[in-house]
Structure formats: C-alpha cells, structure tokens
Motif scaffolding. Structure first.
Motif: not given
Length: 523
Positions: A414-417, A448-453, A517-523
């Motif tokens: 639920e916390s995932l953007p 693996g799982m990711r946010e489409a954008n 493992l969580y990778l978030e976009a910095a830029l």
C-alpha cells in the motif's frame, strides 16, 4: 425481519470494485483509493462460534490489518448434524432443510457478525453454500440444490447482504464426480471417470445474488462482486481450477481466483495406503511414485496459476483482478497429514510475496485450526472428520507469525507510489530466476515487479543471495536510483546507496533470509 438501513449503508460505504485498469481493487466510494485484498479464512465461524468468540476473532484480525474475512452461510462440516451455537439452523426443517425457506433467526447472528466486522473495517466475503451441497464435493454430498433453490437462496443472500463480496464454488469445481475418492481407493484411474457439469447451479445462484442486490439502489454503477472458489485439480481431464477456466463466458465473475493449495511433491515421497482415497493411482502411475499427482498445482509455486489468470481476460477482453483464494495454511501439515512437515511462517511469507509479484491484487491467509474453528473441548460442535482435522484449538493460533507478516505485506504494498501501475516483470532480472520451478525449487523463484512508468522496481529474493539486474529495464526513462533493502518480516527498510542507469548491476541481500530489493528513481 430485514436488516436496518444503517447496516446496509455501512456495507455500501465499504464496497470494493476492480480498479480502472482492471488489475487491482479499489473502494467504490473512492476509485483512487487502493484496496489490497488481505483476507483470512474463517469458513466455519457462523456455525461454530458464539458472539464472544466471534468478537475476539474479528478484533484480532482487524488489529493485524486484515480487511476481508471469508465465512460460509451453509457450512461444510456438520451443518446437517447440529445447529449453530444458538440452536439455529440455516433453513427451516433443520437437519432436513427446506432450501426455499431460510430460517431468519439463524441469520440474526450473521447480521451481528457482519455489522461488527464492518465497524472494525472488515468486509465479510460470504460463501452462500459449500460446494458439497451443489455437486457432492469430497464427501459425496448430500446433493441438495436445484436451479430454483440455488436462485432463490442467492436472491435471499443478495437482498439481505448487498455490497459484500460473494464467493461461489466452495472448494469444488464446475465439472465433478463425487465418487472419485471411492474410485481412487479401489485403485481406479479417476481421470477416466465421467464428469457432470454443475455449472447451471452456480449460474442460477449468481443470477439470484445479482437480482437480490438490485433491490437496493444505494450505489450507482456498482456491479455485484462475485468470485469462484475452485478446488485443486483433482480431475485432470477437466478445465484448470480457476474461475475463468471453469466459467470462461461468465460476465458475473468479478475477480479471478485459484487454489494453489496444500500440496508439495517434494515433501511427499510416497502415498501411504491410508491416503489412497485422496490420491491413489488416479493418474495411472504407482501410488508409491511421487508423480502420482503431477497435475496438481504446487503450493510453493503459486505464481503458475496466478500468471495464467493474469493473462486471461474477461469475455470483453479487459483484465480482471486475480488472487490465490486458498494458499497453504500456516502451522498445518503438507497434505494435512501427520507424517509430513508443517508449513511455517517462512513458507507463508515467501508464498505471499511470490503471488503478489506474479500479479495478485492481494493475499489470502489461512490456518487449519482457524478456518474450522477447531475446539477439541467443545461439547456441542465436535472436530471435523479426517483428514483435515486440526490438532490445535483455533484461539491458540490467532497470533501465528504468518498472520502478522501478512499484515506487513499489505502495508508495504500500500505504501508503493503509483499503486495502480504495479506490474509483474521478470525481464529486467538478468541472473537465474529458477524457472521453471521443480518440485524442490518452486519456493526459490526470484520475482520482479515494477511501476509501469519507472518510479520504482522491486525484486523478491526468497533465500537472499545475489541478483543481477538490467537497470534500464527496471527503471525505464530514469537516469539514477536509490537502493533500499526491505525486510518482509517486520517491514523495516534501510538504504544502501545511489547509482545511475542504464547498465547492469549485481545486488547481494544482507543474509540468506528472504528480502525485498527496492530501487526508487532518484531522477
């Protein structure tokens, strides 16, 4: 006696529906608010608990973050032998029920449970009847419903309990032969048994639920929420055990579901003589051969049916939300048999994340003692018959570790953007993901799982270790990232560094436990 308008309004306020993209769930009242399905399996609650016990159970589940509890109105075990704790039966006629005449006094306790659950933020997913009364089930019936009584009971349930999720099927399939256990015990190949299509009864009940709910008009554009709870694939020549495979043309099927179940071939090197009634030589190989049930889905490989459902559209071509409605139960033995190992909290947690990463819109938890509300000291409601009899009272197992960790999984997701853009994706994992799974390695799947954008990407490492990723595919269109290790046991996370994309990189988990493992976009 009908339910108060305030109670029906409370259920309407909590009604859920598929998200706009069809992949997830949301609140009908707020289509932008995510709803992560976290259900607990409490099949026998209406039949076996009193108010004090039911309140203890519901408050415990609400405190852990559950938002759905699944309960049967016309229960599987002993419903024709003894009434509920208040001396009431679901239908007039008691042990010889008149299915056209629900006993309204029985449903007063149901009303009370649903209203208390609603006040705690829980939705009761109602199973009108267990499958044995439709097609005989595993216990050869009794066969009770006709098209007319299935429709009329469905309409009664839909009218009295609108805006709740409904579950049809009750651990059985559309195509069935109730003699399969006896045939297997006699050494017959049950794949050759004739099957009967009982789908017309399910269709009749679904139509009744819809028409009953339509007598209310609190919600506009709301569609009756119906799921189908299949059995495992006992009869290998029939359709696969998902709602969409059993009813491929059903426009009433809101959310697709499977039962990955309690089977693990690796823990079952042989089939004991006493178990031939469950397995036997139903596939034409020796009962001592571990391949005796090759067609069953393995509990440690729930991603297989979930992926199939995820890629199966509705008749109109749009996707449905999908979920595993019956995964392996915590602290319960494989196959429910004493010679075999227990499913541990580690198994439960890894299985939950495997399903979520495969595209499930939530997770369904269960414990063998709790679904049957087992109480060995009860003088009125004896333990259910073998082979699934529990060995611990239900109240002792309310706080098993897996129940807490299921709530943790819900909080993390639920916390995932960009919640509604969460998609499964194995393509950015360059190292071995351990597919296809073997009997021994199903739980070793790296997902693996990711946010489409490109906002974030995640990997579930079930036993730690290294994983090599294509960062350009993981975070498409992004130039840098921040990395975190998320602990699925307690929900804490710690950052470990920054990096740039594109390119490949190997990450190594902190230890040999499972990690996110969580990778978030910095830029």
């Amino acid at each position: 006696m009908s339910r108060p308008a305030s109670a029906i309004a409370a259920n309407a306020a909590q009604a859920i529906q598929p998200s706009r993209n069809g992949r997830h769930l949301t609140l009908h009242a707020d289509p932008d608010k995510p709803f992560f399905w976290l259900a607990d399996t409490a099949w026998e609650l209406f039949h076996r608990l009193d108010k004090t016990e039911a309140e203890r159970y519901l408050r415990n589940r609400a405190a852990k973050g559950f938002n759905v509890v699944m309960i049967v109105l016309f229960a599987e075990h002993g419903q024709l032998d003894f009434p509920n704790r208040f001396g009431q039966w679901p239908f007039e006629g008691g042990s010889k029920p008149d299915l056209s005449k629900p006993n309204l006094v029985y449903y007063e306790f149901v009303d009370w449970v649903i209203e208390l659950a609603s006040s705690l933020g829980l939705r009761v997913a109602l199973v009108p009847t267990w499958g044995r009364y439709i097609n005989g089930g595993y216990y050869k019936g009794p066969f009770l419903f006709t098209d007319q009584t299935a429709y009329s009971f469905g309409k009664f349930v839909g009218q009295r309990y609108p805006y709740l999720p409904y579950i049809l099927g009750g651990d059985s399939n559309r195509f069935w032969n109730a003699d399969m256990r006896d045939a297997a015990a006699q050494g017959q190949d049950i794949s050759k048994l004739p099957m009967t299509d009982y789908g017309h009864l399910t269709e009749a009940m679904a139509r009744g639920l819809f028409e009953g709910e339509q007598t209310h008009s609190l919600l506009s554009s709301y569609k009756t929420f119906i799921i189908y709870h299949s059995a495992q694939i006992w009869l290998p020549q029939g359709p696969e055990s998902t709602g969409s495979a059993q009813f491929p043309d059903a426009d009433w099927l809101t959310m697709d579901a499977c039962q990955s179940g309690h089977y693990n071939a690796a823990s079952r090197p042989r089939v004991d003589e006493e178990e031939k009634g469950v397995a036997g030589s139903q596939t034409g190989v020796s009962s001592s051969d571990p391949r005796c049930l090759p067609h069953l889905w393995r509990a440690v490989s729930s991603y297989e049916p979930i992926r199939k459902m995820y890629n199966t559209p509705r008749p109109d071509g749009h996707p449905r939300p999908v979920v595993d409605l019956e995964a392996h139960y915590e602290n319960t033995r494989h196959w429910f048999r004493k010679p075999y190992p227990l499913w541990t909290a580690d198994n439960i947690r890894r299985g939950a994340w495997q399903g979520i990463f495969a595209g499930a819109c939530g997770y369904t938890y269960g414990a063998n003692s709790i679904w049957q509300m087992h109480n060995a000291e009860s003088s009125t409601h004896p333990p259910i018959q073998q082979p699934t009899t529990a060995f611990t009272n239900w109240n002792v197992e309310l706080d098993l570790a897996g129940a807490f960790m299921s709530g943790t999984a819900k909080r993390i997701v639920e916390s995932l953007p960009g919640y509604f853009e969460r998609i499964p994706d194995q393509s950015f994992i360059l190292s071995d993901t351990h597919e296809p799974a073997t009997d021994l390695a199903g739980e070793e799947l790296i997902s693996g799982m990711r946010e489409a954008n490109g906002q974030w990407a995640m990997v579930h490492l079930p036993f730690g270790g290294p994983v090599e990723l294509d960062l350009g595919k993981a975070l498409p269109g992004k130039t840098s990232w921040r990395g975190w290790w998320w602990d699925p046991r307690i929900g804490s996370r710690e950052t470990f560094g920054l990096g740039v994309t594109p390119g490949s990189k190997t990450f190594t988990a902190p230890d040999e436990q499972d990690w996110l493992l969580y990778l978030e976009a910095a830029l």
